[in-house]
Motif scaffolding. Structure first.
Motif, PDB file in Angstrom:
ATOM      1  N   GLU A  28       0.824  -1.207   0.000  1.00  0.00           N
ATOM      2  CA  GLU A  28       0.000   0.000   0.000  1.00  0.00           C
ATOM      3  C   GLU A  28       0.858   1.257   0.000  1.00  0.00           C
ATOM      4  OE1 GLU A  28      -2.412   1.648   3.505  1.00  0.00           O
ATOM      5  OE2 GLU A  28      -3.950   0.698   2.271  1.00  0.00           O
ATOM      6  N   GLY A  29       1.905   1.248   0.820  1.00  0.00           N
ATOM      7  CA  GLY A  29       2.784   2.416   0.910  1.00  0.00           C
ATOM      8  C   GLY A  29       3.583   2.666  -0.356  1.00  0.00           C
ATOM      9  N   TYR A  30       3.773   1.630  -1.164  1.00  0.00           N
ATOM     10  CA  TYR A  30       4.468   1.788  -2.442  1.00  0.00           C
ATOM     11  C   TYR A  30       3.650   2.627  -3.416  1.00  0.00           C
ATOM     12  CZ  TYR A  30       6.548   0.478  -6.943  1.00  0.00           C
ATOM     13  OH  TYR A  30       7.115   0.504  -8.184  1.00  0.00           O
ATOM     14  N   GLN A  31       2.325   2.526  -3.336  1.00  0.00           N
ATOM     15  CA  GLN A  31       1.384   3.298  -4.159  1.00  0.00           C
ATOM     16  C   GLN A  31       1.580   3.018  -5.652  1.00  0.00           C
ATOM     17  OE1 GLN A  31       0.932   7.381  -2.938  1.00  0.00           O
ATOM     18  NE2 GLN A  31       0.930   6.844  -0.775  1.00  0.00           N
ATOM     19  N   MET A  32       1.230   1.803  -6.038  1.00  0.00           N
ATOM     20  CA  MET A  32       1.507   1.341  -7.398  1.00  0.00           C
ATOM     21  C   MET A  32       0.670   2.053  -8.452  1.00  0.00           C
ATOM     22  SD  MET A  32      -0.316  -2.414  -7.617  1.00  0.00           S
ATOM     23  CE  MET A  32       0.360  -3.064  -6.091  1.00  0.00           C
ATOM     24  N   GLN A  33      -0.426   2.710  -8.074  1.00  0.00           N
ATOM     25  CA  GLN A  33      -1.257   3.373  -9.082  1.00  0.00           C
ATOM     26  C   GLN A  33      -0.729   4.737  -9.502  1.00  0.00           C
ATOM     27  OE1 GLN A  33      -2.612   2.118  -6.222  1.00  0.00           O
ATOM     28  NE2 GLN A  33      -3.578   0.283  -7.063  1.00  0.00           N
ATOM     29  N   LYS A  34       0.284   5.245  -8.819  1.00  0.00           N
ATOM     30  CA  LYS A  34       0.794   6.574  -9.147  1.00  0.00           C
ATOM     31  C   LYS A  34       1.602   6.551 -10.437  1.00  0.00           C
ATOM     32  CE  LYS A  34       0.973   8.754  -4.593  1.00  0.00           C
ATOM     33  NZ  LYS A  34       0.155   9.897  -5.000  1.00  0.00           N
ATOM     34  N   ALA A  35       1.468   7.615 -11.219  1.00  0.00           N
ATOM     35  CA  ALA A  35       2.234   7.744 -12.453  1.00  0.00           C
ATOM     36  C   ALA A  35       3.664   8.146 -12.136  1.00  0.00           C
ATOM     37  CB  ALA A  35       1.583   8.783 -13.363  1.00  0.00           C
ATOM     38  N   LEU A  36       4.529   8.056 -13.154  1.00  0.00           N
ATOM     39  CA  LEU A  36       5.936   8.442 -12.996  1.00  0.00           C
ATOM     40  C   LEU A  36       6.266   9.597 -13.931  1.00  0.00           C
ATOM     41  CD1 LEU A  36       7.720   4.970 -12.975  1.00  0.00           C
ATOM     42  CD2 LEU A  36       7.691   6.569 -11.088  1.00  0.00           C
ATOM     43  N   SER A  37       6.967  10.598 -13.417  1.00  0.00           N
ATOM     44  CA  SER A  37       7.495  11.656 -14.271  1.00  0.00           C
ATOM     45  C   SER A  37       8.840  11.201 -14.843  1.00  0.00           C
ATOM     46  CB  SER A  37       7.688  12.939 -13.472  1.00  0.00           C
ATOM     47  OG  SER A  37       8.755  12.781 -12.547  1.00  0.00           O
ATOM     48  N   ARG A  38       9.365  11.966 -15.799  1.00  0.00           N
ATOM     49  CA  ARG A  38      10.671  11.629 -16.368  1.00  0.00           C
ATOM     50  C   ARG A  38      11.754  11.626 -15.285  1.00  0.00           C
ATOM     51  NH1 ARG A  38      12.465  12.005 -21.471  1.00  0.00           N
ATOM     52  NH2 ARG A  38      14.058  13.599 -21.031  1.00  0.00           N
ATOM     53  N   ALA A  39      11.723  12.628 -14.423  1.00  0.00           N
ATOM     54  CA  ALA A  39      12.721  12.684 -13.355  1.00  0.00           C
ATOM     55  C   ALA A  39      12.598  11.492 -12.428  1.00  0.00           C
ATOM     56  CB  ALA A  39      12.570  13.984 -12.571  1.00  0.00           C
ATOM     57  N   GLU A  40      11.373  11.135 -12.068  1.00  0.00           N
ATOM     58  CA  GLU A  40      11.150  10.000 -11.174  1.00  0.00           C
ATOM     59  C   GLU A  40      11.604   8.689 -11.805  1.00  0.00           C
ATOM     60  OE1 GLU A  40       7.200  11.848  -8.976  1.00  0.00           O
ATOM     61  OE2 GLU A  40       6.987  10.545 -10.708  1.00  0.00           O
ATOM     62  N   ALA A  41      11.317   8.530 -13.088  1.00  0.00           N
ATOM     63  CA  ALA A  41      11.699   7.293 -13.774  1.00  0.00           C
ATOM     64  C   ALA A  41      13.210   7.115 -13.786  1.00  0.00           C
ATOM     65  CB  ALA A  41      11.153   7.297 -15.200  1.00  0.00           C
ATOM     66  N   VAL A  42      13.936   8.191 -14.082  1.00  0.00           N
ATOM     67  CA  VAL A  42      15.402   8.109 -14.121  1.00  0.00           C
ATOM     68  C   VAL A  42      15.953   7.762 -12.744  1.00  0.00           C
ATOM     69  CG1 VAL A  42      17.508   9.454 -14.430  1.00  0.00           C
ATOM     70  CG2 VAL A  42      15.665   9.631 -16.107  1.00  0.00           C
ATOM     71  N   GLN A  43      15.457   8.451 -11.703  1.00  0.00           N
ATOM     72  CA  GLN A  43      15.951   8.166 -10.358  1.00  0.00           C
ATOM     73  C   GLN A  43      15.606   6.737  -9.936  1.00  0.00           C
ATOM     74  OE1 GLN A  43      17.580  10.683  -8.037  1.00  0.00           O
ATOM     75  NE2 GLN A  43      18.233   8.632  -7.439  1.00  0.00           N
ATOM     76  N   PHE A  44      14.410   6.295 -10.291  1.00  0.00           N
ATOM     77  CA  PHE A  44      13.976   4.938  -9.959  1.00  0.00           C
ATOM     78  C   PHE A  44      14.933   3.918 -10.580  1.00  0.00           C
ATOM     79  CE2 PHE A  44       9.621   2.726  -9.186  1.00  0.00           C
ATOM     80  CZ  PHE A  44      10.255   1.739  -8.446  1.00  0.00           C
ATOM     81  N   ILE A  95      -2.145  10.562  -1.110  1.00  0.00           N
ATOM     82  CA  ILE A  95      -3.057  10.169  -2.181  1.00  0.00           C
ATOM     83  C   ILE A  95      -2.852   8.676  -2.475  1.00  0.00           C
ATOM     84  CG2 ILE A  95      -3.657  10.491  -4.596  1.00  0.00           C
ATOM     85  CD1 ILE A  95      -4.387  12.920  -3.034  1.00  0.00           C
ATOM     86  N   GLY A  96      -3.954   7.940  -2.574  1.00  0.00           N
ATOM     87  CA  GLY A  96      -3.883   6.511  -2.843  1.00  0.00           C
ATOM     88  C   GLY A  96      -4.022   5.635  -1.614  1.00  0.00           C
ATOM     89  N   ASP A  97      -3.852   6.194  -0.411  1.00  0.00           N
ATOM     90  CA  ASP A  97      -4.053   5.406   0.801  1.00  0.00           C
ATOM     91  C   ASP A  97      -5.514   4.952   0.886  1.00  0.00           C
ATOM     92  OD1 ASP A  97      -1.446   5.665   1.563  1.00  0.00           O
ATOM     93  OD2 ASP A  97      -1.790   7.120   3.156  1.00  0.00           O
ATOM     94  N   SER A  98      -5.746   3.863   1.573  1.00  0.00           N
ATOM     95  CA  SER A  98      -7.103   3.346   1.708  1.00  0.00           C
ATOM     96  C   SER A  98      -7.869   4.119   2.775  1.00  0.00           C
ATOM     97  CB  SER A  98      -7.079   1.866   2.080  1.00  0.00           C
ATOM     98  OG  SER A  98      -6.576   1.695   3.401  1.00  0.00           O
ATOM     99  N   GLU A  99      -9.182   4.062   2.671  1.00  0.00           N
ATOM    100  CA  GLU A  99     -10.028   4.692   3.684  1.00  0.00           C
ATOM    101  C   GLU A  99      -9.773   4.070   5.055  1.00  0.00           C
ATOM    102  OE1 GLU A  99     -14.787   5.691   4.475  1.00  0.00           O
ATOM    103  OE2 GLU A  99     -14.134   4.626   2.661  1.00  0.00           O
ATOM    104  N   ALA A 100      -9.475   2.762   5.070  1.00  0.00           N
ATOM    105  CA  ALA A 100      -9.178   2.088   6.336  1.00  0.00           C
ATOM    106  C   ALA A 100      -7.903   2.644   6.970  1.00  0.00           C
ATOM    107  CB  ALA A 100      -9.040   0.583   6.103  1.00  0.00           C
ATOM    108  N   THR A 101      -6.913   2.973   6.146  1.00  0.00           N
ATOM    109  CA  THR A 101      -5.676   3.563   6.656  1.00  0.00           C
ATOM    110  C   THR A 101      -5.956   4.919   7.297  1.00  0.00           C
ATOM    111  OG1 THR A 101      -4.285   2.426   5.045  1.00  0.00           O
ATOM    112  CG2 THR A 101      -3.401   4.441   6.006  1.00  0.00           C
ATOM    113  N   VAL A 102      -6.791   5.719   6.658  1.00  0.00           N
ATOM    114  CA  VAL A 102      -7.147   7.030   7.207  1.00  0.00           C
ATOM    115  C   VAL A 102      -7.815   6.863   8.568  1.00  0.00           C
ATOM    116  CG1 VAL A 102      -8.518   9.117   6.860  1.00  0.00           C
ATOM    117  CG2 VAL A 102      -7.383   8.038   4.907  1.00  0.00           C
TER     118      VAL A 102
END
Length: 484
Positions: A164-180, A208-215
């Motif tokens: 959940e903390g990884y947040q797999m649904q988030k998109a990647l920017s060019r900067a993020e992709a390179v660092q990743f 953003i992306g956390d579950s309602e249960a986490t909140v």
């Protein structure tokens, strides 16, 4: 693990050792020469080292205008090209005449059964995890690929080292992709890519992306649940104005965040109190929210609301021009949630207008408490006075404290039987919601003085909506202290 995977892993080790040797033996590079490579990658940016290392190694380049475009989203094809060019450049098939630019990368990946969605499909962190795992010889589903990255120290997630903390649904920017990719290939042991830490904005530990249960587990039951113009619900936490939070919940997960209290945290250090220079040093030149979200009409320019696309969300910094242009609020909403809204105002209902009224009390009180002032009490009677004036403006097409019959705010209060020793009124029109109405008032000296003034004990807010005139939505705040 097969021989191809073993060969690739040896390649990773070799790349990492070569990078270390180069770092230890190379002469220091002139910062002016390094800065000239990409005109939009300042030395203070969190991805500066990764981007320039990738450029030095030849697996990333910029655009013809000299820019790198740090925040531009990457597609699956672009990420695949970056990943394979960094890890196995000598093993890629040659591009044949007439083939599209991404053909060699997809040919290599398809031959090895990489989990691919296609060049035109949407791409996110879950897809990136699958491709990295596949490159290392593991063909896995999205969740299993994320677990593989976490278990092998290739990612620590955005908010935690969990799926959940990884947040797999988030998109990647060019900067993020390179660092990743730099980190995944051994460039930063046991570290999540800096962009993810930088872009990992959270509010009281919620992202953003956390579950309602986490909140619910972290913050407990909300003090109030408000509708929003987007269709999701704001879970409002207002029992302590210094910890004020609006958490947008839609489809069982967090889709929006807002607060004007100092409860924001991010890997790049930006938050309440950050100045324009610091924001631009970390995120580059801003855009207006209208440029990012074409459904939104906000008259104020990006000088007041600098906005960025971060991890598939729109992040807006609300600046305080009476406090050196420092950030006094932050508003973040998932891009696809914003896109689903109908027009600037969404579907306006009586319950939505009531929510805005209560939120404007909360936002005023956050500003007051942070300034060392006492919170104002809600007054339903004067809220009715304020609401009637908003309706009058909307129905009769004027915007003024004095109505066409010549009645002032104080005349209206007297007519409603409200006796006061001190009173004042704020009005606004056209702002898309309570957040931006409050921001406009705080950036106007007279309205700000009313919100932060010491003369008043009570506040009532009344809002009306009309399709008949330009401004559509009309806001009135009435402040007063009872006489006697």
């Amino acid at each position: 693990m097969n021989e191809t995977a073993n060969r690739m892993n040896r390649r990773f080790v070799t790349l990492f050792l070569v990078a270390v040797l180069l770092f230890l033996t190379a002469a220091p590079r002139s910062s002016s020469a390094a800065d000239a490579r990409f005109k939009d990658v300042p030395t203070a940016h969190w991805a500066y080292e990764a981007v320039h290392r990738a450029a030095d190694e030849g697996w990333v380049d910029g655009y013809s205008d000299g820019s790198f475009r740090l925040t531009q989203r990457v597609t699956e094809a672009e990420f695949l090209k970056l990943l394979l060019s960094a890890a196995i450049p000598d093993e890629l098939p040659a591009r044949q005449a007439g083939e599209v630019w991404n053909a060699p990368y997809y040919k290599y990946a398809e031959e090895r059964n990489f989990p691919l969605s296609g060049a035109g499909a949407s791409f996110d962190r879950g897809g990136a995890a699958q491709l990295i795992a596949a490159l290392k010889g593991h063909i896995l589903g999205r969740t299993e690929a994320v677990r593989y990255l976490l278990d092998n120290g290739l990612s620590n997630g955005i908010t935690s080292a969990t799926v959940e903390g990884y947040q797999m649904q988030k998109a990647l920017s060019r900067a993020e992709a390179v660092q990743f990719i730099v980190n995944a290939l051994g460039g930063a042991a046991n570290a999540e890519p800096q962009p993810e830490a930088s872009a990992g904005y959270s509010l009281r530990g919620i992202a953003i992306g956390d579950s309602e249960a986490t909140v619910a587990a972290k913050l407990g039951k909300p003090n109030r649940v408000d509708p929003s113009e987007y269709g999701f619900q704001w879970h409002v936490y207002n029992d302590d104005y210094k910890q004020y939070a609006q958490i947008g919940i839609g489809g069982g997960k967090v889709v929006a965040l807002f607060s004007n209290a100092n409860v924001w945290r991010s890997g790049d250090g930006l938050g309440i109190g950050s100045a324009t220079a610091a924001i631009e040093a970390k995120l580059g030149k801003p855009r207006s929210l209208t440029e990012l979200d074409t459904n939104v009409f906000i008259r104020a320019a990006k000088e007041t609301y600098p906005s960025y696309e971060v991890d598939g969300s729109y992040l807006t910094f609300i600046l305080d021009h009476h406090n050196g242009g420092k950030t006094m609020g932050m508003y973040m909403i998932e891009r696809k949630t914003a896109a689903a809204r109908k027009g600037s105002y969404g579907v306006v209902t009586p319950s939505l207008l009531t929510a805005y009224e209560r939120e404007l009390l909360d936002l005023a009180n956050v500003s007051r408490v942070l300034a060392g002032k006492k919170a104002l009490a809600w007054d339903a009677k004067i809220a009715g006075t304020a609401r009637d004036h908003s309706k009058d403006m909307g129905q009769n097409g004027f915007f003024d404290h004095v109505n066409p019959q010549g009645r002032s705010p104080f005349d209206r209060m007297k007519a409603d039987g409200i006796a006061y020793s001190a009173a004042a009124e704020n009005i606004a029109a056209g702002q898309i919601n309570a957040i931006f109405a409050h921001a406009e008032w705080m950036n106007s000296e007279g309205h700000r003085s009313n919100i932060l003034g010491d003369k008043y004990e009570r506040l009532g807010v009344g809002i009306a909506y009309s399709d008949d005139y330009e401004y559509r939505i009309y806001y009135t705040q009435n402040f007063y202290t009872p006489r006697g």
